[in-house]
Motif scaffolding. Structure first.
Motif, PDB file in Angstrom:
ATOM      1  N   LEU A  50       0.849  -1.184   0.000  1.00  0.00           N
ATOM      2  CA  LEU A  50       0.000   0.000   0.000  1.00  0.00           C
ATOM      3  C   LEU A  50       0.892   1.243   0.000  1.00  0.00           C
ATOM      4  CD1 LEU A  50      -3.022   0.793   0.163  1.00  0.00           C
ATOM      5  CD2 LEU A  50      -2.721   0.972   2.625  1.00  0.00           C
ATOM      6  N   SER A  51       0.517   2.255  -0.740  1.00  0.00           N
ATOM      7  CA  SER A  51       1.376   3.431  -0.902  1.00  0.00           C
ATOM      8  C   SER A  51       1.709   4.127   0.417  1.00  0.00           C
ATOM      9  CB  SER A  51       0.719   4.424  -1.872  1.00  0.00           C
ATOM     10  OG  SER A  51      -0.503   4.886  -1.336  1.00  0.00           O
ATOM     11  N   THR A  52       0.848   4.019   1.414  1.00  0.00           N
ATOM     12  CA  THR A  52       1.120   4.683   2.695  1.00  0.00           C
ATOM     13  C   THR A  52       2.069   3.875   3.581  1.00  0.00           C
ATOM     14  OG1 THR A  52      -0.849   3.707   3.682  1.00  0.00           O
ATOM     15  CG2 THR A  52      -1.073   5.912   2.737  1.00  0.00           C
ATOM     16  N   HIS A  53       2.365   2.637   3.208  1.00  0.00           N
ATOM     17  CA  HIS A  53       3.224   1.775   4.014  1.00  0.00           C
ATOM     18  C   HIS A  53       4.692   2.004   3.682  1.00  0.00           C
ATOM     19  CE1 HIS A  53      -0.197  -1.358   4.735  1.00  0.00           C
ATOM     20  NE2 HIS A  53      -0.416  -0.195   5.326  1.00  0.00           N
ATOM     21  N   SER A  54       5.208   3.121   4.119  1.00  0.00           N
ATOM     22  CA  SER A  54       6.598   3.446   3.815  1.00  0.00           C
ATOM     23  C   SER A  54       7.237   4.163   4.999  1.00  0.00           C
ATOM     24  CB  SER A  54       6.669   4.359   2.589  1.00  0.00           C
ATOM     25  OG  SER A  54       6.168   5.641   2.923  1.00  0.00           O
ATOM     26  N   SER A  55       8.553   4.195   4.969  1.00  0.00           N
ATOM     27  CA  SER A  55       9.264   4.925   6.025  1.00  0.00           C
ATOM     28  C   SER A  55       8.981   6.422   5.917  1.00  0.00           C
ATOM     29  CB  SER A  55      10.761   4.649   5.953  1.00  0.00           C
ATOM     30  OG  SER A  55      11.257   4.947   4.679  1.00  0.00           O
ATOM     31  N   GLY A  56       8.672   6.895   4.714  1.00  0.00           N
ATOM     32  CA  GLY A  56       8.342   8.310   4.532  1.00  0.00           C
ATOM     33  C   GLY A  56       7.125   8.739   5.329  1.00  0.00           C
ATOM     34  N   ALA A  57       6.227   7.798   5.613  1.00  0.00           N
ATOM     35  CA  ALA A  57       5.036   8.117   6.405  1.00  0.00           C
ATOM     36  C   ALA A  57       5.424   8.640   7.785  1.00  0.00           C
ATOM     37  CB  ALA A  57       4.143   6.885   6.540  1.00  0.00           C
ATOM     38  N   LEU A  58       6.486   8.102   8.356  1.00  0.00           N
ATOM     39  CA  LEU A  58       6.908   8.572   9.674  1.00  0.00           C
ATOM     40  C   LEU A  58       7.410  10.015   9.608  1.00  0.00           C
ATOM     41  CD1 LEU A  58       7.396   5.228   9.925  1.00  0.00           C
ATOM     42  CD2 LEU A  58       7.863   6.070  12.210  1.00  0.00           C
ATOM     43  N   TYR A  59       8.063  10.363   8.498  1.00  0.00           N
ATOM     44  CA  TYR A  59       8.530  11.740   8.332  1.00  0.00           C
ATOM     45  C   TYR A  59       7.380  12.698   8.053  1.00  0.00           C
ATOM     46  CZ  TYR A  59      13.308  10.113   8.516  1.00  0.00           C
ATOM     47  OH  TYR A  59      14.495   9.573   8.948  1.00  0.00           O
ATOM     48  N   GLN A  60       6.294  12.192   7.484  1.00  0.00           N
ATOM     49  CA  GLN A  60       5.102  13.023   7.287  1.00  0.00           C
ATOM     50  C   GLN A  60       4.422  13.306   8.623  1.00  0.00           C
ATOM     51  OE1 GLN A  60       3.626  10.570   3.580  1.00  0.00           O
ATOM     52  NE2 GLN A  60       2.170  12.182   4.074  1.00  0.00           N
ATOM     53  N   ALA A  61       4.467  12.347   9.516  1.00  0.00           N
ATOM     54  CA  ALA A  61       3.708  12.445  10.761  1.00  0.00           C
ATOM     55  C   ALA A  61       4.482  13.064  11.914  1.00  0.00           C
ATOM     56  CB  ALA A  61       3.221  11.060  11.182  1.00  0.00           C
ATOM     57  N   PHE A  62       5.801  12.882  11.918  1.00  0.00           N
ATOM     58  CA  PHE A  62       6.597  13.293  13.077  1.00  0.00           C
ATOM     59  C   PHE A  62       7.774  14.172  12.651  1.00  0.00           C
ATOM     60  CE2 PHE A  62       5.223   8.805  14.057  1.00  0.00           C
ATOM     61  CZ  PHE A  62       4.160   9.164  14.864  1.00  0.00           C
ATOM     62  N   PRO A  63       8.330  14.908  13.597  1.00  0.00           N
ATOM     63  CA  PRO A  63       9.567  15.632  13.298  1.00  0.00           C
ATOM     64  C   PRO A  63      10.670  14.628  12.912  1.00  0.00           C
ATOM     65  CG  PRO A  63       8.631  16.351  15.395  1.00  0.00           C
ATOM     66  CD  PRO A  63       7.857  15.156  14.962  1.00  0.00           C
ATOM     67  N   PRO A  64      11.654  15.065  12.127  1.00  0.00           N
ATOM     68  CA  PRO A  64      12.682  14.132  11.645  1.00  0.00           C
ATOM     69  C   PRO A  64      13.374  13.323  12.735  1.00  0.00           C
ATOM     70  CG  PRO A  64      12.859  16.209  10.482  1.00  0.00           C
ATOM     71  CD  PRO A  64      11.823  16.410  11.562  1.00  0.00           C
ATOM     72  N   CYS A  65      13.685  13.941  13.864  1.00  0.00           N
ATOM     73  CA  CYS A  65      14.381  13.190  14.916  1.00  0.00           C
ATOM     74  C   CYS A  65      13.494  12.074  15.485  1.00  0.00           C
ATOM     75  CB  CYS A  65      14.886  14.119  16.017  1.00  0.00           C
ATOM     76  SG  CYS A  65      13.587  15.038  16.866  1.00  0.00           S
ATOM     77  N   GLU A  66      12.201  12.318  15.598  1.00  0.00           N
ATOM     78  CA  GLU A  66      11.270  11.296  16.087  1.00  0.00           C
ATOM     79  C   GLU A  66      11.092  10.194  15.043  1.00  0.00           C
ATOM     80  OE1 GLU A  66       8.312   9.454  18.642  1.00  0.00           O
ATOM     81  OE2 GLU A  66      10.208  10.496  18.841  1.00  0.00           O
ATOM     82  N   ALA A  67      10.971  10.570  13.792  1.00  0.00           N
ATOM     83  CA  ALA A  67      10.842   9.578  12.722  1.00  0.00           C
ATOM     84  C   ALA A  67      12.067   8.669  12.682  1.00  0.00           C
ATOM     85  CB  ALA A  67      10.648  10.278  11.380  1.00  0.00           C
ATOM     86  N   ARG A  68      13.265   9.254  12.759  1.00  0.00           N
ATOM     87  CA  ARG A  68      14.505   8.469  12.759  1.00  0.00           C
ATOM     88  C   ARG A  68      14.575   7.545  13.967  1.00  0.00           C
ATOM     89  NH1 ARG A  68      16.661  13.100  10.859  1.00  0.00           N
ATOM     90  NH2 ARG A  68      17.352  13.787  12.885  1.00  0.00           N
ATOM     91  N   ARG A  69      14.157   8.037  15.127  1.00  0.00           N
ATOM     92  CA  ARG A  69      14.199   7.228  16.351  1.00  0.00           C
ATOM     93  C   ARG A  69      13.357   5.959  16.181  1.00  0.00           C
ATOM     94  NH1 ARG A  69      11.171   5.878  20.474  1.00  0.00           N
ATOM     95  NH2 ARG A  69       9.406   7.172  19.862  1.00  0.00           N
ATOM     96  N   VAL A  70      12.158   6.112  15.658  1.00  0.00           N
ATOM     97  CA  VAL A  70      11.277   4.954  15.463  1.00  0.00           C
ATOM     98  C   VAL A  70      11.837   4.056  14.368  1.00  0.00           C
ATOM     99  CG1 VAL A  70       8.956   4.231  14.778  1.00  0.00           C
ATOM    100  CG2 VAL A  70       9.246   6.199  16.301  1.00  0.00           C
ATOM    101  N   LEU A  71      12.264   4.636  13.258  1.00  0.00           N
ATOM    102  CA  LEU A  71      12.742   3.843  12.126  1.00  0.00           C
ATOM    103  C   LEU A  71      14.001   3.050  12.431  1.00  0.00           C
ATOM    104  CD1 LEU A  71      12.059   6.217   9.131  1.00  0.00           C
ATOM    105  CD2 LEU A  71      11.117   3.934   9.493  1.00  0.00           C
ATOM    106  N   ARG A  72      14.824   3.504  13.350  1.00  0.00           N
ATOM    107  CA  ARG A  72      16.046   2.775  13.694  1.00  0.00           C
ATOM    108  C   ARG A  72      15.750   1.362  14.166  1.00  0.00           C
ATOM    109  NH1 ARG A  72      18.023   7.616  16.468  1.00  0.00           N
ATOM    110  NH2 ARG A  72      19.232   8.701  14.907  1.00  0.00           N
ATOM    111  N   ARG A  73      14.570   1.147  14.717  1.00  0.00           N
ATOM    112  CA  ARG A  73      14.228  -0.167  15.267  1.00  0.00           C
ATOM    113  C   ARG A  73      13.363  -1.000  14.328  1.00  0.00           C
ATOM    114  NH1 ARG A  73      11.356   0.564  20.129  1.00  0.00           N
ATOM    115  NH2 ARG A  73      11.754  -1.613  20.503  1.00  0.00           N
TER     116      ARG A  73
END
Length: 160
Positions: A50-73
């Motif tokens: 699904l197009s919304t199932h991407s790491s970019g979604a976290l950057y749309q929803a959260f500040p970059p540092c928060e998106a990176r924190r979640v994505l690291r795991r």
């Protein structure tokens, strides 16, 4: 609905949202990381395409540092586009549909309540998806998507 399913233990979580946006997806991934698996070093997430199932979604929803924190795991693995049947969650959705969503549910509140009751019952009875599809079966059915690994030839090392 977003469904979390642990393939290694009898646990699932269903989150009902008003929509299925990238931001909803991102919030679910953060909950997966922070609420459901806070001690895990790495969380492998199997997804459809699904197009919304991407790491970019976290950057749309959260500040970059928060998106990176979640994505690291998180480690995303996508099922082949025309093979959603390879996704264990699809099996669980079928069980949910047959056991809970097989009738008209009048309100969103009732839907949330019914799904929560179903989830509690499935977790309490320790129900698991019985996965019987092996890599060999995948290669037989979808050879191009699951090729045999090329044999690796040993190369002599040069000593100095």
């Amino acid at each position: 609905m977003f469904i979390f399913l642990d393939a290694h233990r009898p646990w699932r979580k269903v989150k009902v949202t008003d929509r299925r946006t990238a931001e909803d997806f991102a919030i679910c991934r953060r909950e997966l990381s922070d609420v459901h698996f806070p001690e895990a070093d790495r969380i492998r997430v199997v997804l459809d395409n699904l197009s919304t199932h991407s790491s970019g979604a976290l950057y749309q929803a959260f500040p970059p540092c928060e998106a990176r924190r979640v994505l690291r795991r998180l480690e995303f693995h996508y099922v082949p586009k025309h093979a959603s049947w390879l996704n264990m969650v699809e099996i669980e959705i079928g069980v949910l549909r047959g056991q809970c969503l097989d009738r008209r549910i009048a309100t969103p509140e009732q839907l949330v309540s019914e799904i929560a009751a179903w989830e509690r019952q499935r977790n309490a009875t320790r129900a698991q998806v019985k996965w019987m599809f092996t890599t060999e079966k995948a290669r037989a059915k979808m050879g191009r998507a699951y090729p045999e690994p090329a044999s690796i030839k040993a190369h002599p090392t040069k000593e100095s």
